[in-house]
Design a protein around this motif. Structure first.
Motif, PDB file in Angstrom:
ATOM      1  N   LYS A 151     -63.708 -24.889 -16.887  1.00  0.00           N
ATOM      2  CA  LYS A 151     -63.394 -23.783 -16.341  1.00  0.00           C
ATOM      3  C   LYS A 151     -61.965 -23.810 -16.531  1.00  0.00           C
ATOM      4  CE  LYS A 151     -64.985 -24.871 -12.326  1.00  0.00           C
ATOM      5  NZ  LYS A 151     -65.454 -24.892 -10.780  1.00  0.00           N
ATOM      6  N   PHE A 152     -61.075 -24.773 -16.222  1.00  0.00           N
ATOM      7  CA  PHE A 152     -59.626 -24.837 -16.385  1.00  0.00           C
ATOM      8  C   PHE A 152     -59.326 -25.128 -17.546  1.00  0.00           C
ATOM      9  CE2 PHE A 152     -60.247 -25.596 -11.339  1.00  0.00           C
ATOM     10  CZ  PHE A 152     -60.660 -24.291 -11.212  1.00  0.00           C
ATOM     11  N   ARG A 153     -58.562 -24.554 -18.329  1.00  0.00           N
ATOM     12  CA  ARG A 153     -58.092 -25.028 -19.674  1.00  0.00           C
ATOM     13  C   ARG A 153     -57.273 -26.331 -19.677  1.00  0.00           C
ATOM     14  NH1 ARG A 153     -56.514 -21.500 -24.187  1.00  0.00           N
ATOM     15  NH2 ARG A 153     -56.815 -23.225 -25.397  1.00  0.00           N
ATOM     16  N   ASN A 154     -56.500 -26.432 -18.652  1.00  0.00           N
ATOM     17  CA  ASN A 154     -55.426 -27.699 -18.601  1.00  0.00           C
ATOM     18  C   ASN A 154     -56.214 -28.934 -17.694  1.00  0.00           C
ATOM     19  OD1 ASN A 154     -53.574 -26.516 -20.154  1.00  0.00           O
ATOM     20  ND2 ASN A 154     -52.764 -25.523 -18.252  1.00  0.00           N
ATOM     21  N   VAL A 155     -57.374 -28.645 -17.726  1.00  0.00           N
ATOM     22  CA  VAL A 155     -58.185 -29.884 -17.327  1.00  0.00           C
ATOM     23  C   VAL A 155     -58.963 -30.535 -18.698  1.00  0.00           C
ATOM     24  CG1 VAL A 155     -59.790 -30.939 -15.960  1.00  0.00           C
ATOM     25  CG2 VAL A 155     -58.440 -29.341 -14.893  1.00  0.00           C
ATOM     26  N   ILE A 156     -58.360 -31.751 -18.896  1.00  0.00           N
ATOM     27  CA  ILE A 156     -58.998 -32.131 -20.363  1.00  0.00           C
ATOM     28  C   ILE A 156     -59.492 -33.569 -20.005  1.00  0.00           C
ATOM     29  CG2 ILE A 156     -57.338 -31.023 -21.557  1.00  0.00           C
ATOM     30  CD1 ILE A 156     -55.795 -33.380 -21.995  1.00  0.00           C
ATOM     31  N   THR A 157     -60.301 -34.284 -20.906  1.00  0.00           N
ATOM     32  CA  THR A 157     -60.687 -35.528 -20.757  1.00  0.00           C
ATOM     33  C   THR A 157     -59.796 -36.503 -21.328  1.00  0.00           C
ATOM     34  OG1 THR A 157     -62.142 -35.534 -22.924  1.00  0.00           O
ATOM     35  CG2 THR A 157     -63.221 -34.756 -20.900  1.00  0.00           C
ATOM     36  N   SER A 158     -59.936 -38.017 -20.943  1.00  0.00           N
ATOM     37  CA  SER A 158     -59.099 -38.600 -21.377  1.00  0.00           C
ATOM     38  C   SER A 158     -59.364 -38.925 -23.152  1.00  0.00           C
ATOM     39  CB  SER A 158     -59.558 -39.899 -20.769  1.00  0.00           C
ATOM     40  OG  SER A 158     -60.926 -40.016 -20.902  1.00  0.00           O
ATOM     41  N   ILE A 159     -60.323 -38.764 -23.649  1.00  0.00           N
ATOM     42  CA  ILE A 159     -60.462 -38.652 -25.096  1.00  0.00           C
ATOM     43  C   ILE A 159     -59.905 -37.520 -25.738  1.00  0.00           C
ATOM     44  CG2 ILE A 159     -62.811 -37.754 -25.107  1.00  0.00           C
ATOM     45  CD1 ILE A 159     -61.696 -40.863 -27.307  1.00  0.00           C
TER      46      ILE A 159
ATOM     47  N   SER B  70     -53.478 -24.884 -22.533  1.00  0.00           N
ATOM     48  CA  SER B  70     -53.508 -23.502 -22.267  1.00  0.00           C
ATOM     49  C   SER B  70     -52.136 -22.506 -22.877  1.00  0.00           C
ATOM     50  CB  SER B  70     -53.256 -23.179 -20.699  1.00  0.00           C
ATOM     51  OG  SER B  70     -52.065 -23.736 -20.332  1.00  0.00           O
ATOM     52  N   ASP B  71     -51.114 -23.394 -22.880  1.00  0.00           N
ATOM     53  CA  ASP B  71     -50.000 -22.574 -23.458  1.00  0.00           C
ATOM     54  C   ASP B  71     -49.210 -23.238 -24.513  1.00  0.00           C
ATOM     55  OD1 ASP B  71     -49.064 -24.187 -21.768  1.00  0.00           O
ATOM     56  OD2 ASP B  71     -48.072 -22.812 -20.257  1.00  0.00           O
ATOM     57  N   GLY B  72     -49.454 -24.715 -24.906  1.00  0.00           N
ATOM     58  CA  GLY B  72     -48.807 -25.299 -25.855  1.00  0.00           C
ATOM     59  C   GLY B  72     -47.622 -25.909 -25.248  1.00  0.00           C
ATOM     60  N   GLU B  73     -47.233 -25.638 -23.944  1.00  0.00           N
ATOM     61  CA  GLU B  73     -46.294 -26.261 -23.429  1.00  0.00           C
ATOM     62  C   GLU B  73     -46.133 -27.553 -22.951  1.00  0.00           C
ATOM     63  OE1 GLU B  73     -43.322 -24.499 -22.206  1.00  0.00           O
ATOM     64  OE2 GLU B  73     -44.003 -22.910 -23.646  1.00  0.00           O
ATOM     65  N   ILE B  74     -44.843 -28.356 -22.964  1.00  0.00           N
ATOM     66  CA  ILE B  74     -45.100 -29.709 -22.686  1.00  0.00           C
ATOM     67  C   ILE B  74     -45.237 -30.119 -21.301  1.00  0.00           C
ATOM     68  CG2 ILE B  74     -43.578 -31.917 -22.657  1.00  0.00           C
ATOM     69  CD1 ILE B  74     -42.073 -30.529 -24.973  1.00  0.00           C
ATOM     70  N   PRO B  75     -46.424 -30.596 -20.718  1.00  0.00           N
ATOM     71  CA  PRO B  75     -46.916 -30.821 -19.439  1.00  0.00           C
ATOM     72  C   PRO B  75     -45.727 -31.738 -18.808  1.00  0.00           C
ATOM     73  CG  PRO B  75     -48.314 -31.941 -20.912  1.00  0.00           C
ATOM     74  CD  PRO B  75     -47.440 -31.069 -21.761  1.00  0.00           C
ATOM     75  N   ARG B  76     -45.164 -31.475 -17.795  1.00  0.00           N
ATOM     76  CA  ARG B  76     -44.439 -32.699 -17.136  1.00  0.00           C
ATOM     77  C   ARG B  76     -45.189 -33.498 -16.256  1.00  0.00           C
ATOM     78  NH1 ARG B  76     -41.072 -32.533 -12.874  1.00  0.00           N
ATOM     79  NH2 ARG B  76     -41.688 -30.452 -12.477  1.00  0.00           N
ATOM     80  N   ARG B  77     -45.898 -32.810 -15.461  1.00  0.00           N
ATOM     81  CA  ARG B  77     -46.576 -33.687 -14.620  1.00  0.00           C
ATOM     82  C   ARG B  77     -48.049 -33.573 -14.756  1.00  0.00           C
ATOM     83  NH1 ARG B  77     -45.397 -29.124 -10.095  1.00  0.00           N
ATOM     84  NH2 ARG B  77     -45.675 -27.853 -11.867  1.00  0.00           N
ATOM     85  N   ILE B  78     -48.218 -34.917 -15.016  1.00  0.00           N
ATOM     86  CA  ILE B  78     -49.783 -35.162 -15.648  1.00  0.00           C
ATOM     87  C   ILE B  78     -50.379 -36.225 -14.545  1.00  0.00           C
ATOM     88  CG2 ILE B  78     -51.131 -36.077 -17.399  1.00  0.00           C
ATOM     89  CD1 ILE B  78     -48.681 -35.591 -19.412  1.00  0.00           C
ATOM     90  N   ALA B  79     -51.572 -35.510 -14.343  1.00  0.00           N
ATOM     91  CA  ALA B  79     -52.538 -36.369 -13.514  1.00  0.00           C
ATOM     92  C   ALA B  79     -53.661 -36.945 -14.295  1.00  0.00           C
ATOM     93  CB  ALA B  79     -53.023 -35.678 -12.181  1.00  0.00           C
TER      94      ALA B  79
END
Lengths: 357, 316, 1025, 155
Positions: free
Chosen positions: C227-235, C255-264
């Motif tokens: 549903k959310f593009r920035n939720v991805i799997t580990s692989i 989602s936007d090719g931005e560098i994600p700073r906070r990664i969970a």
């Protein structure tokens, strides 16, 4: 300006003798320095040797030891033959430039000048001539000095060298006490004293003094050897057990060859990488075990027996065959330098005393 | 007790007569005043040529290397130590050598005498226990021998041969009068730059004649590194860098082996202070591994072995 | 049957009941071309069997090929895998069948007939050069599955650049049939009319290595995957991190090719989760998530990774140290909790994570990217495979295996390895793969060598006297090198260097198409020396050496310049300086290469016997495995009886007894004629080298001497229980270790009253002196807790733990323990439990345990009848001396250190020596057995040969220079040099020489040189700098 | 001019403006220090790019001459690194080397070679961090010393 080749160097002009006061000598040398590169006996790090000087004060005529021979002025211990460099995949080569100006070599003993003429035979009498040597030789004016103070190890007279001989010199200085009798033997020799007010015409008394001094010096040479027909003797005793005994104490260093004014063997070495480097020639010595080591690993002269024999054969037999003269001038430098006190006079005596088996 | 010289001659005669050795290597009078020269006696009738005095400098151990057959040799303590190293390093067969050891009070350094004579040439000389008298054209001088001993003899700690078969002369008391490494310590106290300048100047005199190497008994290599090609370890010209390299590597090669016989210094035609290097490596090895070479036939070459806790402060 | 003698070496009754020995087929089918399948195939092929690999995809490599890095060394996954894939691809006795599935099977162990269906690729694998021209012109943009859909590919494609076999295929589902590719293909490899094919393979055994599938994260709808593009799997994140991935190694969010700073990172997605039926632990997610966090941080300095986890299951060798580093050096934040939901900010596409922290407070935090650490699960395909092969699966759909036969399926002759039998990491998989290979080898040993072809290399070209002609191949390594170093510049520069006649750049010099290309260039330019400027020779030199060998060049005419590990990777921010350095390194390599000479490898005979050190479970298993294969074994045990640690284990997690198994095993070992047992024995000296060891053993009380000769050594010295000195142990008889408790439980000493028992975990583990996890103690505690409950359900059992590490299917028993009322209380290392003796309310002396309960937020006091310490495993002291004798290393903790933690888990750098069981690290029974069989398999690759080749890098004496001074003899640690007293020169025994060069550097006249690292070569390199 | 030539030309011009950077040569044993250096790479632990590595089987392979030769070649600093004592892949190669290097280092410093020119370290295969630290230290020290002059062979 060089007009003559070395071959007519032996043309001796008869000019009028001059004299110079010893106190004026430095003035003369300094005047030479204005025009020439000057080489003279000097003392460097305790060792008397011929070296380029920049002031007359560097000249040392009464060193406590016998100076090194002047051969390095013409045949330096190390000499670059060419340099090379790989730039962007292309190889370039460069030879060192020829001497730009004329040089004066001051105060060479007659034995050493004789030795130079012997080296001339090696380097310039065959084609191709050795241009590195020739360039230096042609552009150097030789100023000799009569040998009025022989050393205990001198035996020049036994080999036909006269301590007051003038062969090979362009100009000669002869010490008669508080002044020198100066004699120009070639045009080039005359050129460097022409016009100098320091030189006066020699008086009769001076020339008489000279005769006296000359006689005394010749007598002062203590060693007397008979080396008549030594070349034949050497051939006869080539395989004699004498060589084994006489060579036993030789440790195979290069002192005798390096000090010898006549020894002229050299080795050619390449230094550097495939990217850049140079080819040099350096003195070599026939007493080194690897002197004749072939690339294959074979060595025709494996022991000091063959090496000492070669040294003696070369000087007293082969050289005569090639150039009609002995390759030893009896300066005695090797005697004092040898760490084992191997004495060439004793070797020569031994040779002459050995009866062929 | 007779003079060591006479004892040497006597032992030499006996050894030759009994066929125990084929040759005796000793010293005889040289052709130049105050110089001896190595002497090879094969005939018992010639033993009178053998001498023993303070001119007997050359380290005769040199002649044992690469020699076949039974050999008797006159050996000062330092020569005997060189022989020990030679045996340990598999170059000399112990059973092929009869060591005629001679306790030694030091040999004279002709260069030192020449230096005080200021150009006057010695034409005649004689010696007794403490004095050297020299004569030449218009001069005669008596010198105190002690002042003209070789540097290596002045700092000598082993005057008696540690290994010998026959001892000629009486054992001497060992002395430790002066600081053996005094000259080295002086150099060490200088700044790196001063030391560099010192060695540049000293080694810069070298004419690459290899007399130092060739008189050294421990330089027995069939082919010296300096003569090798493929690779060429160091240039053969008198270029300062190459010349220093030659001397540095030679010093490393004799580290833990050099017995400070002084032969190299005496042989050098350029009077280079070679002991400043050889004595330093001796000191390094002594300080790091508490080792002195040539004292025992049971020793192992110090640089061929190790201890787990060898000093390593210099390692990061 | 007339082969009784032979028969006696066959130990497994199931196998004994199979095809007669004489007609067993010397070929093995490996199903699955992941790292497990590849390892099994290589082992089998190297020890004399024909191998078929069947993979359902278009190339081998499996999941490992998709990974960016591997933990705990952060080795580049592709870099360490690629050489194995290439080796597989070019192995003469391995046939790879891609796009293939198992259709059916007939026959029985020793003689199976397997039908394989091959889907069409529409491109002829033999003809395709992998040149990629077809893909360049293909107008179709399709989803790239290898990149997890994060990028696009053409309809004609290859799975990944280093794929083996490197052949393209056409995806007919998306192909528009335009014909462009066919017209572009110069190799004439495209066949649109390709048909489905069928092959019948006749094999003696089958090894299943199909792996598992990833959990479908969209099932856990609360996390918003899909549903959310920035939720991805580990692989997917793994592909993002990969230099050859969709973003070329740049950390970007979809989602936007931005560098994600906070990664969970959210752990246990589809693992330890009964709601989706996956109650097991997937075993690897804690480590890979931490690794991904660390790598992300390395790629992008300002990344702030947070890992939401339940228990940190870093139970493997050196894993805890890795976690510590992640915390300390990389600032990775670890939060213990279960995430309840993820929501998206529709504006920013950022994600809000809602979770309950340890204090029980609900927290919400915003992140730029959420990575779901998905677990493994079985799949329809796997079930189908099991059905077709008629093998049993367990409740999770994993291959069912008995604990004491972890590599055997329910059907004789069919073996299993890797994740298929339960989730596991790469080294476990590799061990199992080798172990399964050993099982097959044991079954088929009479047919060894019957179906193989031997490799014929072209005759070696004589290069003597020829001037060097050097080819330089500079690797981009994707962007690993090319992203920093100006590769074209280096290539140009190389061309200007002396003797270089050819240079070029490659995207991946290690890929199989480049190997082909190198061979072509050797031919075309008449190269006689080859340089590869890429990564480290420590991993890649053999691959390239093999390549030039195939071109008729001696393998030693090869040199590498390490412009990646020691250049681009360590000067990432200085591209100019890195380029300059790469140029220098290439120049230095050229200087060395121009002096390289061909070297010969001595052929050494092999004594076909093994020495196994240690008579515990691992030692006995490996000894049997070797004996099964027909090799004689010497088994050395220091105690008076066999059994080792296992003698103290009385029952298993499932409650079953071990005694019978152990007795059976000992009986089998004792009755096996191929095994000679030395009890109460001590190894005094080991000399020799691979193929030719000689060992002196002192046996029994009288220290009777025995000398044995053997070709390999297997180290199985086991582990010991840590002897605690804390918590009143040894002072109060009520303080026990787990083994002591187990002893009492099994001897029924706990039958009576209900007891209060407190177990304390991590005693002698994860502390300052033992900074590693002992791996088994959590399961051990759970096992004993269950047993206590079984004995008396009224017993109160408390387990004080730091992290419960019941990885894999052991998790099931943890759950069970909870269900049965075992109380788990977590403590941390700053708040350790305290045990004191005190007077109880009733006046008796009781043990009182104080521990801080984080959920209550206060200290609690438990009174106990017994305190049980879960003492860790420590290495035996004797490891040190054995390691010295064998010249193999120990790790910091005193366990044997294998050659490579990922891909060579049972080998040592020292050839012919192998390790298994707890000598390697603490491990379970199944793991010990797998590894023991693996060691046997690896050993058999040596024992099965008549001769092996010694190293070419050895010392060499120049007699002309040698003085015979003996210094070299003194410094040689291998007694490889002697002085020939006759000639007075040193002589090197090449077989003993290890090529260290200590002699060379010691020799004054340089009379002894080291081939391959000669003085001339090294001086030439120095001169060129 | 080709693009490469232009690049190298412009590089030369840049070089003149740049501050001097020392050249450091490292001899690393294959099993520990070289692996340690690889590990630094795998860990992306950054260190100064001044260093060039020569891989040797063992620190025991390093002939003292190599170090002297390096100085002759104008290399500003040298590092030799091997396995920690007791960890040598070849049992004791590093221990033999230790004596050799101890003598060499003392002698070279005595002759007047600055102590910072010759450096020695033990770096294990697990010490990527330490490797980068050692390299950084050496480079820093050599940089402070300035370009090597002593023992450098002239043109």
């Amino acid at each position: 300006m060089i007009l003559r080749s070395s071959s007519n160097r032996s043309v001796v002009l008869k000019m009028k003798e001059k004299t110079i006061e010893k106190k004026d000598l430095s003035g003369f040398i300094d005047s030479l320095l204005e025009e020439y590169q000057v080489f003279a006996p000097t003392i460097a790090e305790g060792i008397p040797r011929f070296d380029r000087i920049s002031s007359s004060t560097q000249v040392s005529l009464d060193s406590p030891k016998l100076e090194r021979s002047p051969k390095e002025v013409f045949f330096p211990q190390c000499e670059t033959l060419f340099t090379y460099q790989l730039i962007d995949g292309k190889m370039t080569m460069e030879e060192p430039p020829a001497l730009e100006s004329e040089r004066v070599l001051l105060f060479v003993r007659p034995c050493d000048v004789k030795a130079l003429t012997l080296m001339d035979s090696v380097f310039t009498s065959w084609e191709p001539k050795d241009t590195n040597y020739l360039d230096k030789r042609e552009k150097t004016i030789i100023v000799g000095r009569a040998c009025s103070r022989p050393w205990s190890t001198c035996f020049c007279t036994s080999l036909g060298v006269d301590p007051f001989g003038k062969e090979g010199m362009d100009l000669v200085f002869e010490d008669i006490g508080d002044k020198y009798v100066v004699e120009a033997l070639t045009e080039r020799g005359g050129k460097i004293i022409d016009g100098s007010s320091l030189f006066k015409d020699a008086e009769k008394k001076d020339l008489e003094n000279l005769k006296e001094v000359s006689k005394k010096a010749t007598e002062a040479i203590r060693s007397e050897l008979d080396v008549k027909e030594i070349e034949k003797k050497l051939k006869a005793i080539y395989d004699d057990s004498f060589w084994g005994k006489v060579s036993e104490k030789c440790v195979g260093c290069g002192v005798c060859s390096y000090l010898c004014p006549v020894c002229h063997c050299f080795d050619v070495q390449d230094e550097g990488t495939e990217l850049k480097g140079k080819r040099v020639r350096i003195w070599d010595a026939c007493q080194y075990p690897i002197f004749t080591l072939h690339a294959s690993g074979h060595n025709p002269r494996t022991s000091s027996r063959e090496r000492i024999r070669q040294r003696m054969m070369h000087k007293f037999s082969y050289f005569i065959e090639n150039f009609g003269e002995l390759a030893c001038v009896g300066c005695g430098r090797c005697i004092k330098g040898c760490p084992g006190n191997m004495d060439i006079r004793e070797v020569l005596t031994g040779i002459m005393a050995t009866e062929a088996d | 007790m007779s003079e060591p010289r006479d004892q040497i001659r006597e032992h030499a005669r006996r050894l030759l007569d009994e066929g125990k050795v084929e040759v005796i290597i000793g010293y005889e009078k040289g052709s130049v005043p105050l110089q001896s020269t190595p002497c090879f006696v094969r005939d018992a009738d010639n033993v009178e040529r053998l001498i023993w005095d303070s001119t007997c400098g050359p380290n005769l151990a040199k002649y044992l290397f690469d020699r076949e057959g039974k050999t008797g040799i006159v050996a000062k303590a330092c020569d005997a130590r060189s022989i020990v190293v030679g045996i340990v390093e598999n170059q000399i067969e112990r059973e092929d050598v009869v060591v005629i050891g001679v306790p030694c009070e030091g040999v004279i350094d002709l260069k030192k005498i020449d230096a005080v004579l200021d150009g006057k040439e010695i034409l005649e000389a004689s010696m007794d226990n403490d004095k050297v008298s020299v004569k030449g054209d218009g001069f005669e001088q008596i010198l105190s021998k002690k002042e003209f001993l070789c540097d290596s003899c002045i700092s000598c700690r082993h005057r008696n041969p540690p290994v010998y078969d026959i001892l000629a002369g009486d054992e001497l008391e060992e002395t430790k009068e002066s600081d053996e490494f005094e000259e080295i310590s002086k150099l060490e106290a200088k700044s790196p730059e001063e030391r560099w300048n010192h060695f540049s100047k000293e080694l810069g005199k070298c004419i690459r004649c290899y007399a130092c190497r060739n008189v050294c008994p421990l330089c027995y290599c069939k082919e010296c590194f300096v003569d090798e090609t493929m690779p060429s370890w160091c240039g053969k010209t008198t270029d300062l860098s190459d010349t220093m390299t030659y001397h540095i590597i030679r010093a490393l090669h004799i580290a833990g082996r050099c017995v400070d016989c002084g032969a190299c210094s005496r042989a050098c035609p350029e009077d280079i202070d070679l002991r400043a290097l050889t004595k330093k490596v001796e000191k390094i090895v002594r300080e790091l591994y508490d080792y002195e070479p040539g004292l025992s036939l049971e020793e192992l070459p110090v640089l061929g072995i190790f201890e787990q806790d060898d000093p390593q402060e210099f390692i990061k | 049957m007339g082969v009784k003698g032979k028969e006696s070496t066959i130990v497994d009754p199931k196998i004994a009941a199979s095809t007669p020995v004489s007609s067993r087929i010397g070929a093995v089918l490996v199903v699955g071309g992941g790292v497990g399948g590849v390892q099994a195939a290589l082992d089998l092929a190297e020890s004399g069997f024909k191998v078929y690999i069947v993979d359902s995809t278009s190339s081998i490599g499996g999941v490992m090929a998709q990974l960016d890095k591997t933990f705990p060394t952060n080795d580049c996954s592709m870099c360490i895998l690629s050489p194995k894939l290439v080796e597989c691809g070019r192995h003469l006795n391995i046939e790879i069948l891609t796009c293939s599935e198992i259709e059916g099977i007939t026959g029985k162990a020793g003689d199976f007939k397997v039908t394989v269906k091959q889907r069409p690729k529409y491109i002829d694998v033999e003809k395709c050069t992998g040149c990629s021209e077809c893909a360049k012109y293909c107008p179709v943009d399709a989803i790239d599955v290898f990149n997890e859909g994060l990028s696009e590919r053409a309809a004609v494609y290859v799975k990944y650049p280093q794929a083996v076999p490197l052949a393209y295929m056409i995806d007919r589902d998306v192909c528009i049939g335009c014909g462009l590719c066919e017209s572009m293909c110069l190799a004439d490899a495209i066949h649109y009319d390709d048909q489905e094919g069928e092959r019948e393979l006749n094999v003696g055994a089958i090894i299943l290595a199909p792996g598992l599938e990833e959990f479908d994260a969209s099932i856990k709808s609360e996390y918003g995957y899909g549903k959310f593009r920035n939720v991805i799997t580990s692989i997917e994140f793994e592909r993002i991190l990969s230099a050859s991935g969709p973003f070329r190694g740049r950390v970007q969010r979809p989602s936007d090719g931005e560098i994600p700073r906070r990664i969970a990172f959210i752990q246990c997605v589809g693992s330890r989760d009964t709601t989706c039926g996956n109650s097991y632990c997937s075993s690897v997610c804690c480590m890979y998530a931490t690794k991904e966090a660390v790598i992300a941080k390395e790629h992008q300095k300002d990344v702030e990774p947070t890992i939401f986890y339940i228990d940190m299951r870093s139970y493997g060798k050196d894993f805890d140290k890795y976690i510590e580093r992640a915390k300390e050096e990389y600032g990775v934040r670890f939060i213990r909790c279960r995430v309840s939901s993820v929501s998206e900010d529709p504006e920013t596409k950022n994600l809000r994570i809602r979770y309950e922290n340890e204090e029980g407070k609900i927290v919400e935090e915003e992140f730029d990217l959420v990575v779901l650490s998905v677990g493994f699960e079985s799949s329809e395909g796997i079930r189908e495979l099991a059905y077709r092969l008629d093998i049993e699966l367990d409740e999770y759909g994993f291959c069912k295996t008995p604990i004491f036969h972890p590599l055997e399926t329910s059907k004789p002759g069919i073996f299993v390895c890797g994740a298929f039998s339960s989730p596991k990491d790469i080294p476990e998989t590799v061990m199992q793969a080798s172990g399964a290979a050993a099982c097959a080898e044991g079954l088929l040993s009479p047919s060894r060598g019957t179906l193989i072809k031997s490799k014929e290399y072209p005759g070696e070209r004589t290069i003597r006297g020829q001037p060097p002609r050097i080819g330089v191949f500079v690797c981009h390594c994707g962007i690993n090198i090319g992203g920093v170093v100006d590769v074209p510049n280096v290539v140009e520069y190389a061309r200007t260097l002396p003797h270089v006649v050819y240079s070029e750049a490659n995207l991946y010099t290690c890929s199989s198409d480049t190997q082909k290309l190198i061979k072509e260039k050797i031919e075309e330019y008449d190269l006689n020396r080859v340089i590869v400027a890429s990564c480290t020779p420590r991993t890649h030199e053999p691959l390239f050496q093999e390549t030039i060998r195939e071109s008729g060049l001696n393998r030693y005419l090869f040199e590498m310049a390490n412009i990646r590990d020691q250049c681009s990777w360590v000067h990432m921010h200085e591209p100019e300086a890195a380029t300059e350095k790469a140029r220098d390194l290439v120049r230095m390599a050229v200087a060395k290469a121009s002096k390289l000479e061909p070297l010969e490898r001595l052929s050494l005979s092999v004594i076909p016997r093994g020495l196994v050190v240690g008579g515990g479970l691992a030692g006995m298993t490996s000894a049997l495995a070797l004996a099964e294969q027909g090799f004689q074994v010497y088994l050395v045990e220091k105690e008076k009886e066999l059994g080792g640690f296992l003698r103290h284990i009385h029952y298993l997690l499932d409650g079953s007894e071990t005694k019978k198994h152990l007795e059976d095993l000992i009986e089998k070992v004792q009755s096996n004629k191929m095994i000679e047992i030395f009890l109460e024995a001590k190894i005094e000296e080991i000399s020799g080298y691979v193929g030719n060891f000689k060992t002196a053993i002192a046996i029994g009380e009288d220290r009777e001497k025995r000398e044995v000769e053997h070709g390999v050594v297997l180290v199985a010295t086991g582990g010991e229980e840590y002897h605690p000195d804390q918590h009143l142990y040894g002072k109060d008889p009520r303080v026990l270790t787990q083994l002591e408790l187990e002893e009492r439980l099994s001897s029924k000493k706990f039958s009576g009253e209900p007891q209060n028992v407190v177990m304390i975990q991590c005693i002698g583990s994860r502390d300052d002196t033992h900074p590693y996890c002992s791996r088994m103690c959590c399961s051990e505690a759970v096992k004993n807790a269950l047993k206590l409950k079984e004995v008396n359900p009224k017993s109160e059992v408390f387990i004080l733990y730091r992290d419960i590490r019941t990885y894999g299917i052991a998790e099931k028993y943890y759950l069970k323990a909870r269900e049965e009322g075992v109380t788990f209380i977590r403590y941390n290392d700053t708040n350790e439990p305290r045990v004191v003796e005190q007077t109880s309310d009733e006046g008796g002396k009781v043990l009182a345990i104080t521990v801080f309960d984080p959920t209550l937020g206060e200290e609690i006091l438990i009174e106990a009848d017994f305190v049980v310490l879960s003492a860790g495993v420590v290495p035996p002291k004797a490891n040190e001396s054995l390691a010295k004798m064998l010249k193999v290393p120990l790790n910091e903790d005193g366990f044997f250190l294998e050659a490579h933690v990922k891909l060579r888990p049972v080998d040592f750098s020292t050839e012919g020596v192998f390790v298994c069981g707890m000598a390697h690290a603490p491990k379970s029974i199944e793991e010990s057995i797998s590894q023991a069989r693996a060691a046997a398999s690896r050993a058999s690759t040596i024992l099965a040969r008549d001769a092996i080749e010694a190293e070419g890098v050895t010392a060499d004496v120049n007699d002309r220079r040698c003085n015979g001074c003996g210094l070299c003899v003194l410094v040689c640690a291998y007694n490889a040099i002697e002085i020939d007293e006759e000639k007075k020169v040193a002589v090197v025994n090449t077989a003993l020489c290890k090529g260290c060069g200590a002699c060379t550097a010691t020799c004054r006249p340089a009379a002894i040189d080291l081939r391959g690292f000669t003085n001339e070569q090294l001086v030439s390199v120095i001169n060129s700098f | 001019m080709t693009s490469v030539e232009i690049k190298s030309e412009s590089k030369k011009i840049e070089d003149m403006d740049k501050e001097w950077e020392p050249k450091v040569l490292a001899f690393l044993c294959n099993w520990c220090s070289y692996a340690g250096a690889d590990l630094a790479g795998i860990g992306r632990i950054q260190y100064p790019p001044n260093i060039r590595v020569i891989r040797v089987p063992c620190s025991g392979r390093v002939n003292p001459f190599f170090l002297i030769k390096s100085l002759q070649c104008g290399i500003d600093g040298i590092l030799v690194s091997g396995c920690h004592p007791g960890e040598c892949h070849y049992v004791s190669g590093n221990l033999v080397a230790r004596r050799r290097f101890a003598v060499l280092k003392s002698l070279m410093e005595y002759i007047g070679i600055e102590p910072g020119r010759l450096n020695f370290s033990w770096v294990s295969a697990a010490e990527g961090e330490k490797f980068s630290r050692v390299v950084s230290e050496v480079v820093k020290e050599v940089k402070a010393l300035g370009p090597v002059k002593r023992l450098v062979k002239g043109e």
